[in-house]
Motif scaffolding. Sequence first.
Motif, short mmCIF file in Angstrom:
data_model
loop_
_atom_site.label_atom_id
_atom_site.label_comp_id
_atom_site.label_asym_id
_atom_site.label_seq_id
_atom_site.Cartn_x
_atom_site.Cartn_y
_atom_site.Cartn_z
N ILE A 1 0.85 -1.17 0.01
CA ILE A 1 -0.28 -0.09 -0.21
C ILE A 1 1.00 1.03 0.04
O ILE A 1 0.73 2.08 -0.58
CB ILE A 1 -1.03 0.07 1.31
N GLY A 2 1.86 1.32 0.78
CA GLY A 2 2.88 2.52 0.76
C GLY A 2 3.51 2.73 -0.82
O GLY A 2 3.62 3.67 -1.27
N LYS A 3 3.67 1.50 -1.27
CA LYS A 3 4.27 1.66 -2.82
C LYS A 3 3.11 2.32 -3.59
O LYS A 3 3.40 3.23 -4.56
CB LYS A 3 4.87 0.29 -3.34
N ILE A 4 1.92 2.00 -3.53
CA ILE A 4 0.87 2.43 -4.37
C ILE A 4 0.71 4.18 -3.93
O ILE A 4 0.47 4.96 -4.62
CB ILE A 4 -0.57 1.89 -3.99
N ARG B 1 1.76 11.69 -12.57
CA ARG B 1 1.46 10.50 -12.34
C ARG B 1 -0.28 10.60 -12.22
O ARG B 1 -1.08 9.74 -12.85
CB ARG B 1 1.91 9.51 -11.26
N LEU B 2 -0.72 11.48 -11.16
CA LEU B 2 -2.29 11.98 -10.89
C LEU B 2 -2.66 12.34 -12.38
O LEU B 2 -3.68 11.93 -12.75
CB LEU B 2 -2.15 12.72 -9.84
N LEU C 1 3.38 3.58 -12.54
CA LEU C 1 1.98 3.00 -12.33
C LEU C 1 1.54 1.64 -12.56
O LEU C 1 0.70 0.86 -12.03
CB LEU C 1 0.99 4.07 -13.28
N GLU C 2 2.22 1.03 -13.72
CA GLU C 2 2.09 -0.39 -13.93
C GLU C 2 2.68 -1.27 -12.91
O GLU C 2 2.27 -2.17 -12.52
CB GLU C 2 2.88 -0.70 -15.50
N ASN C 3 3.82 -0.78 -12.09
CA ASN C 3 4.40 -1.55 -11.39
C ASN C 3 3.45 -1.81 -9.97
O ASN C 3 3.82 -2.85 -9.29
CB ASN C 3 5.75 -0.95 -10.95
N VAL C 4 2.82 -0.73 -9.85
CA VAL C 4 1.81 -0.95 -8.73
C VAL C 4 0.34 -1.38 -8.88
O VAL C 4 -0.40 -1.22 -8.25
CB VAL C 4 1.72 0.23 -7.74
N LYS D 1 -12.86 1.44 -11.79
CA LYS D 1 -13.59 1.84 -10.71
C LYS D 1 -12.82 2.25 -9.53
O LYS D 1 -13.40 3.41 -8.88
CB LYS D 1 -14.56 0.79 -10.20
N ILE D 2 -12.03 1.57 -9.09
CA ILE D 2 -11.19 1.67 -7.78
C ILE D 2 -10.54 3.13 -8.08
O ILE D 2 -10.15 3.94 -7.23
CB ILE D 2 -10.28 0.69 -7.53
N THR D 3 -9.69 3.30 -9.28
CA THR D 3 -8.97 4.39 -9.47
C THR D 3 -9.86 5.77 -9.49
O THR D 3 -9.31 6.78 -9.11
CB THR D 3 -8.18 4.39 -10.82
#
Length: 134
Positions: A56-59, A68-69, A103-106, A126-128
Amino acid sequence: MLDIVGIKSMATSKTDHRLERLTESGICSCEKASVYADELKELAEKNMTTENAQKIGKIFKALSDTTRLLILGLLIEREMCVCEVMVALNLTQPTASHHLRILENVALVKDRKEGKWVFYSLKDPKITTQLLKL
């Protein structure tokens, strides 16, 4: 000079001492500091493992970058190739690819290859979308 083990044992000793003072004060319901320490450790593991916290920290680290946002904001709308992301955000190809890779790695985005072209989309839209609307 103290070694790492000595420093850790000093820190543990201070923590143990504080926990003993807390249990002796009657503020907490436990009578023995060692029993209470075990209960606290179980509570920490019950709610989140260290491994999950690291994931979660990596995300969150990936989400802490404005570029990235912005990329995620674009990908909410539709799938895009790297060159579209570059133009939309005025990025160089290496910069766009770097951010997309993070972004792909997480597991926030996924890629699809079509010939020489690489298209990116949200792995779980949905989550993003919910994350970005906070």
